[in-house]
Design a protein around this motif. Structure first.
Motif, mmCIF file in Angstrom:
data_model
loop_
_atom_site.group_PDB
_atom_site.id
_atom_site.type_symbol
_atom_site.label_atom_id
_atom_site.label_comp_id
_atom_site.label_asym_id
_atom_site.label_seq_id
_atom_site.Cartn_x
_atom_site.Cartn_y
_atom_site.Cartn_z
ATOM 1 N N VAL A 1 12.486 77.116 97.545
ATOM 2 C CA VAL A 1 12.925 76.333 98.683
ATOM 3 C C VAL A 1 11.856 76.389 99.779
ATOM 4 C CG1 VAL A 1 14.659 76.133 100.489
ATOM 5 C CG2 VAL A 1 15.371 76.603 98.166
ATOM 6 N N ILE A 2 11.250 77.549 99.971
ATOM 7 C CA ILE A 2 10.200 77.676 100.986
ATOM 8 C C ILE A 2 9.025 76.765 100.648
ATOM 9 C CG2 ILE A 2 8.484 79.254 101.959
ATOM 10 C CD1 ILE A 2 10.638 81.477 101.631
ATOM 11 N N LEU A 3 8.638 76.728 99.377
ATOM 12 C CA LEU A 3 7.530 75.859 98.968
ATOM 13 C C LEU A 3 7.871 74.392 99.171
ATOM 14 C CD1 LEU A 3 6.412 77.629 95.668
ATOM 15 C CD2 LEU A 3 5.313 77.754 97.907
ATOM 16 N N ALA A 4 9.110 74.014 98.907
ATOM 17 C CA ALA A 4 9.537 72.629 99.106
ATOM 18 C C ALA A 4 9.493 72.266 100.585
ATOM 19 C CB ALA A 4 10.939 72.412 98.548
ATOM 20 N N LYS A 5 9.988 73.151 101.435
ATOM 21 C CA LYS A 5 9.978 72.882 102.872
ATOM 22 C C LYS A 5 8.562 72.790 103.424
ATOM 23 C CE LYS A 5 14.500 74.666 104.132
ATOM 24 N NZ LYS A 5 15.237 75.569 105.009
ATOM 25 N N ALA A 6 7.626 73.507 102.807
ATOM 26 C CA ALA A 6 6.233 73.475 103.246
ATOM 27 C C ALA A 6 5.489 72.257 102.697
ATOM 28 C CB ALA A 6 5.522 74.750 102.819
ATOM 29 N N GLY A 7 6.133 71.468 101.823
ATOM 30 C CA GLY A 7 5.510 70.284 101.257
ATOM 31 C C GLY A 7 4.641 70.559 100.044
ATOM 32 N N VAL A 8 4.591 71.803 99.585
ATOM 33 C CA VAL A 8 3.748 72.187 98.448
ATOM 34 C C VAL A 8 4.244 71.564 97.146
ATOM 35 C CG1 VAL A 8 2.950 74.174 97.080
ATOM 36 C CG2 VAL A 8 3.058 74.332 99.571
ATOM 37 N N LEU A 9 5.530 71.321 97.035
ATOM 38 C CA LEU A 9 6.113 70.826 95.787
ATOM 39 C C LEU A 9 6.281 69.307 95.738
ATOM 40 C CD1 LEU A 9 8.899 73.510 95.236
ATOM 41 C CD2 LEU A 9 6.612 73.434 94.235
ATOM 42 N N LEU A 25 15.433 68.823 96.530
ATOM 43 C CA LEU A 25 15.400 67.371 96.442
ATOM 44 C C LEU A 25 14.954 66.749 97.760
ATOM 45 C CD1 LEU A 25 18.618 66.764 94.323
ATOM 46 C CD2 LEU A 25 16.235 66.601 93.579
ATOM 47 N N ALA A 26 15.320 67.346 98.874
ATOM 48 C CA ALA A 26 14.892 66.858 100.186
ATOM 49 C C ALA A 26 13.388 67.029 100.372
ATOM 50 C CB ALA A 26 15.653 67.587 101.298
ATOM 51 N N GLY A 27 12.775 67.907 99.591
ATOM 52 C CA GLY A 27 11.342 68.155 99.673
ATOM 53 C C GLY A 27 10.502 67.195 98.850
ATOM 54 N N GLY A 28 11.135 66.191 98.232
ATOM 55 C CA GLY A 28 10.400 65.168 97.501
ATOM 56 C C GLY A 28 9.896 65.571 96.138
ATOM 57 N N LEU A 29 10.667 66.380 95.426
ATOM 58 C CA LEU A 29 10.251 66.783 94.093
ATOM 59 C C LEU A 29 11.310 66.430 93.066
ATOM 60 C CD1 LEU A 29 11.953 69.603 93.276
ATOM 61 C CD2 LEU A 29 10.596 70.389 95.183
ATOM 62 N N THR A 30 10.986 66.654 91.813
ATOM 63 C CA THR A 30 11.916 66.413 90.721
ATOM 64 C C THR A 30 12.545 67.740 90.333
ATOM 65 O OG1 THR A 30 10.578 64.585 89.897
ATOM 66 C CG2 THR A 30 12.157 65.563 88.360
#
Length: 64
Positions: A1-9, A25-30
């Motif tokens: 979740v931290i990586l998604a929030k940082a945009g890494v994923l 999903l809110a972080g723009g990944l699959t």
């Protein structure tokens, strides 16, 4: 979740414990829902039950 929030994923495939799915999903990944997911150099796992498989995936990636 931290990586998604940082945009890494963003644009990557990843997994997480079911409770964090919406945040991924809110972080723009699959979201795949798999125990362990690897997309390039990014390796994600879906919780404590996947710890052994997650560790093995990290070792395999480092050995490659």
């Amino acid at each position: 979740v931290i990586l998604a929030k940082a945009g890494v994923l963003q644009g990557k495939k990843a997994t997480v414990w079911e409770g964090g799915k919406d945040m991924l999903l809110a972080g723009g990944l699959t979201y795949t829902g798999r125990a362990v997911e690897q997309d390039g150099l990014i390796i994600t796992g879906n919780g404590p039950a996947s710890a052994t498989a997650f560790g093995k995936a990290i070792v395999a990636a480092l050995a490659a």
